[in-house]
Motif scaffolding. Sequence first.
Motif: not given
Length: 131
Positions: A52, A76, A109
């Motif tokens: 991530t 993200d 994201a």
Amino acid sequence: MPTHYPEDRLYHCDALWLQLLEGDEALVGINHHAQDSLGEVVFLDLPRVGATIRCDTPLGTVESRKAVSDMIAPIDGTVLEVNARLRKEPALVNSNPYDEGWTLRIRLASPGDTGHLHDASAYLALMGLSD
């Protein structure tokens, strides 16, 4: 039209670009100004597939003959692919930063969360650069 800053990319104020792909995917790479400032890139330490990344935090490092610098995530997401060619050919970041020299393919994201990124003209103005 900026030649060193393709119009189909969005630019983070800290040296990386983002190219939106189909769906919720994007490519990430180092922009022209950053690779030019670094000089010859000799090594990249990139996150693993599945990692991530968080906007405005280091996602890895880029090493040149001049310095080692953090690569700051432009958004993200989750790493889907790392450009394997860069292991043997890190200088692709210098010779072709927007095509063969891309660093990561990610899943965003929040695909609509790109308002903090800049188009080429706005990035050049923000950074006081000329193409």
